[in-house]
Design a protein around this motif. Structure first.
Motif, PDB file in Angstrom:
ATOM      1  N   ILE A  45       1.800   2.323  -0.397  1.00  0.00           N
ATOM      2  CA  ILE A  45       2.732   3.755  -0.161  1.00  0.00           C
ATOM      3  C   ILE A  45       1.976   4.394   0.970  1.00  0.00           C
ATOM      4  CG2 ILE A  45       3.997   5.706  -1.017  1.00  0.00           C
ATOM      5  CD1 ILE A  45       3.786   4.494  -3.746  1.00  0.00           C
ATOM      6  N   ARG A  46       2.748   4.597   1.945  1.00  0.00           N
ATOM      7  CA  ARG A  46       2.494   5.528   3.062  1.00  0.00           C
ATOM      8  C   ARG A  46       2.941   6.747   3.374  1.00  0.00           C
ATOM      9  NH1 ARG A  46       2.163   0.345   4.631  1.00  0.00           N
ATOM     10  NH2 ARG A  46       3.835   0.761   6.369  1.00  0.00           N
ATOM     11  N   GLU A  47       2.460   7.722   3.688  1.00  0.00           N
ATOM     12  CA  GLU A  47       3.391   8.937   4.309  1.00  0.00           C
ATOM     13  C   GLU A  47       3.177   9.131   5.553  1.00  0.00           C
ATOM     14  OE1 GLU A  47       3.838  13.646   3.229  1.00  0.00           O
ATOM     15  OE2 GLU A  47       2.237  12.773   2.243  1.00  0.00           O
ATOM     16  N   GLN A  48       4.439   9.056   6.277  1.00  0.00           N
ATOM     17  CA  GLN A  48       4.426   9.116   7.917  1.00  0.00           C
ATOM     18  C   GLN A  48       4.932  10.691   7.898  1.00  0.00           C
ATOM     19  OE1 GLN A  48       6.218   5.735   9.091  1.00  0.00           O
ATOM     20  NE2 GLN A  48       4.368   4.594   8.521  1.00  0.00           N
ATOM     21  N   ILE A  54       7.215   2.088   1.772  1.00  0.00           N
ATOM     22  CA  ILE A  54       6.812   1.312   0.651  1.00  0.00           C
ATOM     23  C   ILE A  54       6.717  -0.010   0.732  1.00  0.00           C
ATOM     24  CG2 ILE A  54       7.133   1.098  -1.820  1.00  0.00           C
ATOM     25  CD1 ILE A  54       8.345   3.716  -2.116  1.00  0.00           C
ATOM     26  N   GLU A  55       5.440  -0.672   0.319  1.00  0.00           N
ATOM     27  CA  GLU A  55       5.595  -2.403   0.291  1.00  0.00           C
ATOM     28  C   GLU A  55       5.408  -2.761  -0.744  1.00  0.00           C
ATOM     29  OE1 GLU A  55       3.271  -3.782   3.613  1.00  0.00           O
ATOM     30  OE2 GLU A  55       4.322  -2.880   5.236  1.00  0.00           O
ATOM     31  N   ALA A  56       6.298  -3.708  -1.434  1.00  0.00           N
ATOM     32  CA  ALA A  56       5.724  -4.042  -2.761  1.00  0.00           C
ATOM     33  C   ALA A  56       5.794  -5.455  -2.568  1.00  0.00           C
ATOM     34  CB  ALA A  56       7.211  -3.853  -3.662  1.00  0.00           C
ATOM     35  N   GLU A  57       4.865  -6.173  -3.337  1.00  0.00           N
ATOM     36  CA  GLU A  57       4.718  -7.660  -3.573  1.00  0.00           C
ATOM     37  C   GLU A  57       5.493  -8.254  -4.343  1.00  0.00           C
ATOM     38  OE1 GLU A  57       0.441  -8.663  -4.176  1.00  0.00           O
ATOM     39  OE2 GLU A  57       0.074  -8.163  -2.127  1.00  0.00           O
ATOM     40  N   LEU A  58       6.440  -8.910  -3.996  1.00  0.00           N
ATOM     41  CA  LEU A  58       7.474  -9.662  -5.023  1.00  0.00           C
ATOM     42  C   LEU A  58       7.499 -11.238  -4.893  1.00  0.00           C
ATOM     43  CD1 LEU A  58      10.163  -6.998  -5.216  1.00  0.00           C
ATOM     44  CD2 LEU A  58       8.314  -7.342  -6.892  1.00  0.00           C
ATOM     45  N   ARG A 107       8.081   2.464 -11.020  1.00  0.00           N
ATOM     46  CA  ARG A 107       8.913   3.711 -10.872  1.00  0.00           C
ATOM     47  C   ARG A 107       8.023   4.657 -10.343  1.00  0.00           C
ATOM     48  NH1 ARG A 107      12.001   6.835 -15.825  1.00  0.00           N
ATOM     49  NH2 ARG A 107      13.441   8.042 -14.459  1.00  0.00           N
ATOM     50  N   PHE A 108       8.468   5.573  -9.320  1.00  0.00           N
ATOM     51  CA  PHE A 108       7.513   6.459  -8.714  1.00  0.00           C
ATOM     52  C   PHE A 108       8.460   7.775  -8.599  1.00  0.00           C
ATOM     53  CE2 PHE A 108       6.804   2.440  -6.776  1.00  0.00           C
ATOM     54  CZ  PHE A 108       5.520   2.161  -6.824  1.00  0.00           C
ATOM     55  N   TYR A 109       7.693   8.841  -8.561  1.00  0.00           N
ATOM     56  CA  TYR A 109       8.584  10.367  -8.300  1.00  0.00           C
ATOM     57  C   TYR A 109       8.345  10.646  -6.769  1.00  0.00           C
ATOM     58  CZ  TYR A 109       9.478  15.183  -8.422  1.00  0.00           C
ATOM     59  OH  TYR A 109      10.248  16.209  -8.293  1.00  0.00           O
ATOM     60  N   VAL A 110       9.388  10.809  -6.344  1.00  0.00           N
ATOM     61  CA  VAL A 110       9.470  11.077  -4.692  1.00  0.00           C
ATOM     62  C   VAL A 110      10.153  12.317  -4.689  1.00  0.00           C
ATOM     63  CG1 VAL A 110       8.822   8.984  -3.629  1.00  0.00           C
ATOM     64  CG2 VAL A 110      10.949   9.317  -4.206  1.00  0.00           C
ATOM     65  N   SER A 123      11.481  -9.644   2.849  1.00  0.00           N
ATOM     66  CA  SER A 123      11.031 -10.760   3.571  1.00  0.00           C
ATOM     67  C   SER A 123       9.626 -11.493   3.068  1.00  0.00           C
ATOM     68  CB  SER A 123      11.095 -10.467   4.931  1.00  0.00           C
ATOM     69  OG  SER A 123      10.841 -11.436   6.027  1.00  0.00           O
ATOM     70  N   ASP A 124       9.550 -12.764   3.114  1.00  0.00           N
ATOM     71  CA  ASP A 124       8.434 -13.364   2.766  1.00  0.00           C
ATOM     72  C   ASP A 124       7.939 -12.817   1.452  1.00  0.00           C
ATOM     73  OD1 ASP A 124       8.965 -15.137   4.810  1.00  0.00           O
ATOM     74  OD2 ASP A 124       7.702 -13.551   6.302  1.00  0.00           O
ATOM     75  N   GLY A 125       8.540 -12.477   0.466  1.00  0.00           N
ATOM     76  CA  GLY A 125       7.953 -12.115  -0.909  1.00  0.00           C
ATOM     77  C   GLY A 125       7.537 -10.569  -0.813  1.00  0.00           C
ATOM     78  N   VAL A 126       7.723  -9.693   0.316  1.00  0.00           N
ATOM     79  CA  VAL A 126       7.345  -8.389   0.602  1.00  0.00           C
ATOM     80  C   VAL A 126       8.739  -7.560   0.605  1.00  0.00           C
ATOM     81  CG1 VAL A 126       6.140  -6.630   1.814  1.00  0.00           C
ATOM     82  CG2 VAL A 126       5.071  -9.082   1.420  1.00  0.00           C
ATOM     83  N   LEU A 127       8.994  -6.345  -0.227  1.00  0.00           N
ATOM     84  CA  LEU A 127       9.861  -5.626  -0.179  1.00  0.00           C
ATOM     85  C   LEU A 127       9.386  -4.486   0.535  1.00  0.00           C
ATOM     86  CD1 LEU A 127      12.646  -4.676  -0.988  1.00  0.00           C
ATOM     87  CD2 LEU A 127      11.593  -3.616  -3.168  1.00  0.00           C
ATOM     88  N   LYS A 128      10.031  -4.077   1.661  1.00  0.00           N
ATOM     89  CA  LYS A 128       9.702  -2.827   2.492  1.00  0.00           C
ATOM     90  C   LYS A 128      10.797  -1.826   2.105  1.00  0.00           C
ATOM     91  CE  LYS A 128       7.067  -5.548   5.826  1.00  0.00           C
ATOM     92  NZ  LYS A 128       6.821  -5.781   7.059  1.00  0.00           N
ATOM     93  N   LEU A 129      10.486  -0.898   2.028  1.00  0.00           N
ATOM     94  CA  LEU A 129      11.428   0.351   1.840  1.00  0.00           C
ATOM     95  C   LEU A 129      10.880   1.523   2.828  1.00  0.00           C
ATOM     96  CD1 LEU A 129      11.490   0.508  -2.087  1.00  0.00           C
ATOM     97  CD2 LEU A 129      13.144   0.004  -0.795  1.00  0.00           C
ATOM     98  N   ASP A 130      12.042   2.197   3.404  1.00  0.00           N
ATOM     99  CA  ASP A 130      11.900   3.212   4.156  1.00  0.00           C
ATOM    100  C   ASP A 130      12.533   4.435   3.407  1.00  0.00           C
ATOM    101  OD1 ASP A 130      10.080   2.196   6.116  1.00  0.00           O
ATOM    102  OD2 ASP A 130      11.600   1.483   7.303  1.00  0.00           O
ATOM    103  N   LEU A 131      11.768   5.458   3.242  1.00  0.00           N
ATOM    104  CA  LEU A 131      12.441   6.768   2.525  1.00  0.00           C
ATOM    105  C   LEU A 131      12.399   7.976   3.500  1.00  0.00           C
ATOM    106  CD1 LEU A 131      11.122   4.773   0.310  1.00  0.00           C
ATOM    107  CD2 LEU A 131      11.997   6.835  -1.147  1.00  0.00           C
ATOM    108  N   PRO A 132      13.533   8.091   4.255  1.00  0.00           N
ATOM    109  CA  PRO A 132      13.252   9.413   5.109  1.00  0.00           C
ATOM    110  C   PRO A 132      13.123  10.671   4.468  1.00  0.00           C
ATOM    111  CG  PRO A 132      15.387   8.273   5.374  1.00  0.00           C
ATOM    112  CD  PRO A 132      14.756   7.550   4.437  1.00  0.00           C
ATOM    113  N   LYS A 133      12.272  11.466   5.124  1.00  0.00           N
ATOM    114  CA  LYS A 133      12.190  12.763   4.546  1.00  0.00           C
ATOM    115  C   LYS A 133      13.431  13.702   4.654  1.00  0.00           C
ATOM    116  CE  LYS A 133       7.371  12.821   4.412  1.00  0.00           C
ATOM    117  NZ  LYS A 133       6.147  13.425   4.948  1.00  0.00           N
ATOM    118  N   LYS A 134      13.798  14.589   3.887  1.00  0.00           N
ATOM    119  CA  LYS A 134      14.648  15.553   4.339  1.00  0.00           C
ATOM    120  C   LYS A 134      14.206  16.618   5.281  1.00  0.00           C
ATOM    121  CE  LYS A 134      16.853  15.930  -0.001  1.00  0.00           C
ATOM    122  NZ  LYS A 134      17.412  16.942  -1.064  1.00  0.00           N
TER     123      LYS A 134
END
Length: 147
Positions: A45-48, A54-58, A107-110, A123-134
């Motif tokens: 998990i990286r904050e920009q 978020i990148e999850a190995e699946l 499960r994560f609190y955001v 893609s390729d077993g990695v789930l990439k999520l982008d959660l834009p900030k308000k």
């Protein structure tokens, strides 16, 4: 000579014994469903400045096997695996059956996330999520008079 511990052996650490006994309890066969029913996976998990990434190995999961949900400021990533492999001999008897199934959950609190703008890509077993900030809003300040 200075590493001698008086009155007890070095390997008789009470905390280590407690952890070992708890592990032995949950490794007991009748309790096995409690031990491995929900498994986990690794995430980064990286904050920009404008989003959380978020990148999850699946590995081995398809997009139909993965579910991502946002509810009450909790992001839940759930992946279910149902796999059966069976080998039979010439008389159609089963000689080997391997079943791998399970559910992986994180499960994560955001907070301060624009839920409508969340994107996900597997893609390729990695789930990439982008959660834009308000949009960044300053809390209103109010001066309190002291009496």
């Amino acid at each position: 000579m200075f590493d001698l511990v008086p009155f007890r052996k070095r390997n008789d650490d009470p905390f280590r014994q407690l952890v070992r006994s708890l592990n032995d309890t949950f490794d007991f066969a009748p309790l096995a469903p409690l031990h491995g029913s929900l498994q986990t996976f690794r995430t980064d998990i990286r904050e920009q400045a404008d989003k959380y990434a978020i990148e999850a190995e699946l590995p081995g999961f398809g997009k139909d096997d993965v579910e991502v949900e946002m509810k009450d400021n909790y992001l839940t990533i759930r992946a279910k695996r149902q796999h059966e492999e069976e080998q039979k001999d010439e008389q159609n008897r089963v000689i080997r059956r391997e079943r791998r199934s399970g559910e992986f959950v994180r499960r994560f609190y955001v907070d301060n996330v624009d839920e409508a703008g969340i994107t996900a890509k597997l893609s390729d077993g990695v789930l990439k999520l982008d959660l834009p900030k308000k949009a960044n809003t300053e809390p209103a300040r109010r001066r309190i008079d002291i009496q």
